[in-house]
Design an enzyme around this catalytic site. Structure first.
Site, PDB file in Angstrom:
ATOM      1  N   GLY A   1       0.692 -13.328 -16.600  1.00  0.00           N
ATOM      2  CA  GLY A   1       1.746 -14.075 -17.278  1.00  0.00           C
ATOM      3  C   GLY A   1       3.057 -14.092 -16.514  1.00  0.00           C
ATOM      4  O   GLY A   1       4.077 -14.527 -17.041  1.00  0.00           O
TER       5      GLY A   1
ATOM      6  N   GLU B   1       8.564 -20.899 -25.208  1.00  0.00           N
ATOM      7  CA  GLU B   1       7.180 -20.868 -24.701  1.00  0.00           C
ATOM      8  C   GLU B   1       6.417 -22.087 -25.206  1.00  0.00           C
ATOM      9  O   GLU B   1       6.531 -22.453 -26.386  1.00  0.00           O
ATOM     10  CB  GLU B   1       6.529 -19.567 -25.189  1.00  0.00           C
ATOM     11  CG  GLU B   1       5.701 -18.863 -24.168  1.00  0.00           C
ATOM     12  CD  GLU B   1       6.499 -18.399 -22.948  1.00  0.00           C
ATOM     13  OE1 GLU B   1       6.504 -19.120 -21.941  1.00  0.00           O
ATOM     14  OE2 GLU B   1       7.072 -17.308 -23.000  1.00  0.00           O
TER      15      GLU B   1
ATOM     16  N   ASP C   1       7.253 -22.920 -14.589  1.00  0.00           N
ATOM     17  CA  ASP C   1       6.995 -21.826 -13.645  1.00  0.00           C
ATOM     18  C   ASP C   1       7.399 -22.216 -12.228  1.00  0.00           C
ATOM     19  O   ASP C   1       8.057 -21.464 -11.513  1.00  0.00           O
ATOM     20  CB  ASP C   1       5.511 -21.446 -13.670  1.00  0.00           C
ATOM     21  CG  ASP C   1       5.039 -21.064 -15.061  1.00  0.00           C
ATOM     22  OD1 ASP C   1       5.898 -20.923 -15.960  1.00  0.00           O
ATOM     23  OD2 ASP C   1       3.829 -20.908 -15.247  1.00  0.00           O
TER      24      ASP C   1
ATOM     25  N   GLU D   1      -1.740 -27.735  -9.622  1.00  0.00           N
ATOM     26  CA  GLU D   1      -2.295 -27.044 -10.787  1.00  0.00           C
ATOM     27  C   GLU D   1      -3.103 -28.013 -11.666  1.00  0.00           C
ATOM     28  O   GLU D   1      -4.185 -27.695 -12.141  1.00  0.00           O
ATOM     29  CB  GLU D   1      -1.153 -26.427 -11.576  1.00  0.00           C
ATOM     30  CG  GLU D   1      -1.572 -25.363 -12.520  1.00  0.00           C
ATOM     31  CD  GLU D   1      -1.046 -23.978 -12.136  1.00  0.00           C
ATOM     32  OE1 GLU D   1      -1.514 -23.035 -12.749  1.00  0.00           O
ATOM     33  OE2 GLU D   1      -0.183 -23.847 -11.258  1.00  0.00           O
TER      34      GLU D   1
ATOM     35  N   SER E   1       1.862 -15.766 -11.070  1.00  0.00           N
ATOM     36  CA  SER E   1       1.485 -15.577  -9.666  1.00  0.00           C
ATOM     37  C   SER E   1       1.044 -16.916  -9.076  1.00  0.00           C
ATOM     38  O   SER E   1       1.211 -17.168  -7.882  1.00  0.00           O
ATOM     39  CB  SER E   1       0.356 -14.547  -9.552  1.00  0.00           C
ATOM     40  OG  SER E   1      -0.710 -14.879 -10.407  1.00  0.00           O
TER      41      SER E   1
ATOM     42  N   GLY F   1      -2.620 -13.002 -12.794  1.00  0.00           N
ATOM     43  CA  GLY F   1      -3.124 -13.305 -14.151  1.00  0.00           C
ATOM     44  C   GLY F   1      -2.455 -12.476 -15.229  1.00  0.00           C
ATOM     45  O   GLY F   1      -3.076 -12.121 -16.221  1.00  0.00           O
TER      46      GLY F   1
HETATM   47  C1  GLA Z   1       2.186 -21.339 -18.432  1.00  0.00           C
HETATM   48  C2  GLA Z   1       2.458 -22.732 -17.869  1.00  0.00           C
HETATM   49  C3  GLA Z   1       3.883 -23.165 -18.157  1.00  0.00           C
HETATM   50  C4  GLA Z   1       4.228 -23.006 -19.627  1.00  0.00           C
HETATM   51  C5  GLA Z   1       3.819 -21.630 -20.130  1.00  0.00           C
HETATM   52  C6  GLA Z   1       4.005 -21.495 -21.620  1.00  0.00           C
HETATM   53  O1  GLA Z   1       2.948 -20.375 -17.781  1.00  0.00           O
HETATM   54  O2  GLA Z   1       2.245 -22.745 -16.482  1.00  0.00           O
HETATM   55  O3  GLA Z   1       4.085 -24.496 -17.735  1.00  0.00           O
HETATM   56  O4  GLA Z   1       3.663 -24.025 -20.398  1.00  0.00           O
HETATM   57  O5  GLA Z   1       2.481 -21.318 -19.820  1.00  0.00           O
HETATM   58  O6  GLA Z   1       5.336 -21.572 -21.947  1.00  0.00           O
END
Ligand code: GLA
Length: 382
Positions: free
Chosen positions: A120, A32, A168, A156, A123, A118
């Protein structure tokens, strides 16, 4: 079922047969806040999805309806500007398709799906992928997959204002059924590791606390990492990102690095090592060791990177003495959303009851719990 009703609604509204796109959310087993540090991540696409129906409008005009939100948007291809909230994911993608030289035309779109917003599960990347991939298919643009992911990321950064990494969008595009993606965020090369343990489930526990990544904390973390890199670079010009740093190196310059920055950087360096180690455990089927690394990741996110919250910490804490749980940690950007847990099937029911009971007692709201299947990335359905 949902697809058929989306198709009917689209036909009623726009009187033309749509292309149907299924675009999944993602989980991340470990790694992460490493993606924007050019490190490693271990995500997978899951069966919580956005579905989009699309057809050419035959003009410059785009009309989009978001069914779950009861909201709509419209704009012209020749004059795209920033909008509000979810509109920016779509507008940004269209803008960057255009900017990359693709001859995009006006379209009608209808959005539905079952991915919690929203929470995690990204989406946002699912929405971006639905449009970048869907429009590429609709207008036969043959946009290369990596560029699709990058276009989502650009949207984004520029339209939404979150300087996210690529994890993501990458998982959304490159996802594969029953496989996790070990992505090197520097080379943008990946390998797939099978994740098919019939006795174990990936279980997501949603705090229902809505994070707002855009609300600056995410970008602040990214800046702190960059600050650490610029200090290390003075001594080690070869350090281009935290990917190139080590714990020993950070320690050597501890006097020069502000304490908070030091703590953030140390987390990233350690988390990268964990991802590499976790990948090996996964390949060897050593799930117990894998789970220990998930807990270590959570502690790092909680104490060093400081992106967790009370609700996430409690959900993880609750699992510690549960024999059916292999590992648990907060997932995604943080400050709310879901924990990811690996749970033995025999204990699944007890696990759900236990978590629901205790979480509800403490926070006076019921958590949502989903069992996630690893599925293919964004695709068109017949
Ligand atoms: C969000 C961001 C990703 C990544 C995570 C943390 O999901 O979109 O790029 O940095 O947080 O790992």
């Amino acid at each position: 079922m949902q697809l058929e009703s989306l198709r009917s609604a689209f036909l009623r509204r726009f009187h033309t047969e749509p292309l149907l796109v299924v675009s999944p959310g993602r989980v991340n087993l470990i790694g992460e806040h490493t993606d924007y540090n050019e490190g490693f991540v271990l995500p997978a696409a899951i069966d919580k999805v956005i579905i989009v129906a699309l057809a050419p409008s035959g003009s410059d005009r785009c009309e989009i309806e978001a069914l779950k939100l009861g909201q709509a948007d419209h704009f012209s291809i020749s004059a795209i500007q920033k909008g509000e909230g979810w509109q920016n994911y779509v507008r940004g993608v269209v803008h960057f398709l255009k900017q990359n030289g693709y001859a995009i035309q006006g379209f009608y779109a209808m959005i539905d799906g079952d991915i919690p917003i929203g929470s995690g599960l990204s989406s946002s990347a699912a929405l971006e992928g639905a449009f970048s991939f869907g429009l590429s298919q609709l207008f036969q643009l043959s946009v290369p997959p990596l560029l699709l992911a990058r276009i989502g990321q650009q949207a984004e950064h520029e339209y939404v204002g979150v300087r996210c990494g690529i994890m993501d969008q990458y998982a959304n595009i490159f996802g594969h059924r029953n496989q996790v993606i070990r992505l090197d965020c520097r080379s943008l090369q990946h390998v797939y590791y099978p994740f098919s343990f019939p006795d174990y489930y990936i279980v997501l526990c949603n705090t229902l606390v809505h994070h707002s990544l855009a609300s600056s904390e995410y970008n602040i973390r990214r800046q702190q990492c960059e600050e650490g890199v610029s200090i290390l670079q003075k001594h080690h010009p070869e350090v281009k990102s935290l990917r190139d740093a080590s714990a020993a190196m950070l320690h050597e310059y501890i006097q020069e690095i502000p304490p908070v920055v030091y703590m953030r950087c140390m987390y990233v360096v350690e988390e990268n090592d964990r991802v590499l180690q976790a990948g090996e455990y996964l390949q060897d089927g050593q799930l117990d060791h894998f789970g220990e690394l998930m807990y270590a990741s959570h502690i790092g996110l909680q104490k060093q990177y400081q992106v967790s919250c009370e609700e996430l910490d409690y959900l993880v804490e609750l699992t510690i003495d549960r024999p059916e749980v292999i590992g648990a940690r907060m997932m995604g950007g943080g400050f709310g959303g879901c924990t990811i847990n690996i749970v033995h099937r025999d204990g699944l029911k007890d696990f759900m009851e236990f978590i629901t009971h205790h979480y509800t007692k403490r926070f006076h709201r019921k958590p949502e719990i989903y069992v996630g299947q690893i599925v293919d990335g964004v695709h068109v359905v017949d």
